[in-house]
Design a protein around this motif. Sequence first.
Motif, short mmCIF file in Angstrom:
data_model
loop_
_atom_site.label_atom_id
_atom_site.label_comp_id
_atom_site.label_asym_id
_atom_site.label_seq_id
_atom_site.Cartn_x
_atom_site.Cartn_y
_atom_site.Cartn_z
N UNK A 17 -3.32 30.18 15.80
CA UNK A 17 -1.78 30.49 16.08
C UNK A 17 -1.74 31.94 15.04
N UNK A 18 -2.48 31.62 13.59
CA UNK A 18 -2.40 32.51 12.84
C UNK A 18 -2.96 33.87 13.34
N UNK A 19 -4.09 33.84 14.03
CA UNK A 19 -4.77 35.08 14.64
C UNK A 19 -3.57 35.92 15.50
N UNK A 20 -2.74 35.07 16.52
CA UNK A 20 -2.12 35.61 17.57
C UNK A 20 -1.02 36.07 16.67
N UNK A 21 -0.54 35.60 15.57
CA UNK A 21 0.78 36.09 15.04
C UNK A 21 0.19 37.38 14.38
N UNK A 24 0.22 41.34 17.51
CA UNK A 24 1.34 41.24 18.25
C UNK A 24 1.17 42.67 19.53
N UNK A 25 0.39 43.35 19.04
CA UNK A 25 -0.04 44.88 19.86
C UNK A 25 -1.11 44.36 21.11
N UNK A 26 -1.67 43.01 20.89
CA UNK A 26 -2.82 42.74 21.85
C UNK A 26 -2.44 41.68 22.70
N UNK A 27 -1.01 41.27 22.68
CA UNK A 27 -0.62 40.16 23.42
C UNK A 27 -1.03 39.93 24.71
#
Length: 286
Positions: A17-21, A24-27
């Motif tokens: 979850x930390x990585x995803x946060x 944001x430009x690579x969702x």
Amino acid sequence: TGLKYVIQDDEDQLYAEHIVKHIPHLQSQIRWLDRQALRKAEPSVTENAHGALEFLCDHQLSPFRLGDAYMEGARQNGVDLYLNTRVTGVLHQGGRIKGVRTEQAGDFHCDTLINAAGAWAAELSEWATGTSIPVKPVKGQIVLTERLPKLLDGCITTSDCYMAQKDNGEILIGSTTEEKGFDVTTTFPEISSLVQGAIRCVPALEQVNLKRTWAGLRPGSPDELPILGPVDEMPGYFNACGHFRTGVLTSAITGVMLDKVVHEEALPLDITPFLAQRFSKVALPA
């Protein structure tokens, strides 16, 4: 092949979850897999896994084959290659680079010197500019299995290790991160830790034979970003080093960047954040 970060406990979940946060430009390039979707995509992964975070655009390549391709490309473009030729010093004239001294082949004269010396880049920088850049070797030990039937559909990474099955069936298991200078010996505790981490995620590996182990040296920089571009006080000298884990993966764009810099052409992206001078700036209070 993509890359799946396998989530095996609550701590792994928080890390994912930390990585995803922070990207944001690579969702559009990531997706979450629940337990069922992970089992369908990677049947060999342990049933205890909670799921995975998949990076759709993370792939793998063979550094050996890529290196051979670069060498052949150089030959076809008229480059003279001097393999296993040790550089022992840098030549200067009139305050600029004029060549290098070698142990086996004498002096080579040039107007442009690019420091792509990997883990040894600090020494070459000192010879060239009188100032060492903060590049140091970071040891990584790796395990290679025997050839196997297709066990993994894509690359797998966990909090313990990563695994990539190659075209010939071998599975590469890596990698430690050790500050041990230029030591490239392999050590049982570290190799065992990689093996146990791989078995925890892919239990079928417990019955597999190991083919070989080895260690390599990453060129680490303090911020884990490459050191690229010119050095103002030494005309003719350019850095292309300090890539840490991403040297092979970013070798092509590094070549493009350095080609543009040397020939004073427009760059595809701003090189300022990668200049060596970022390490000489005085830190200001937050």
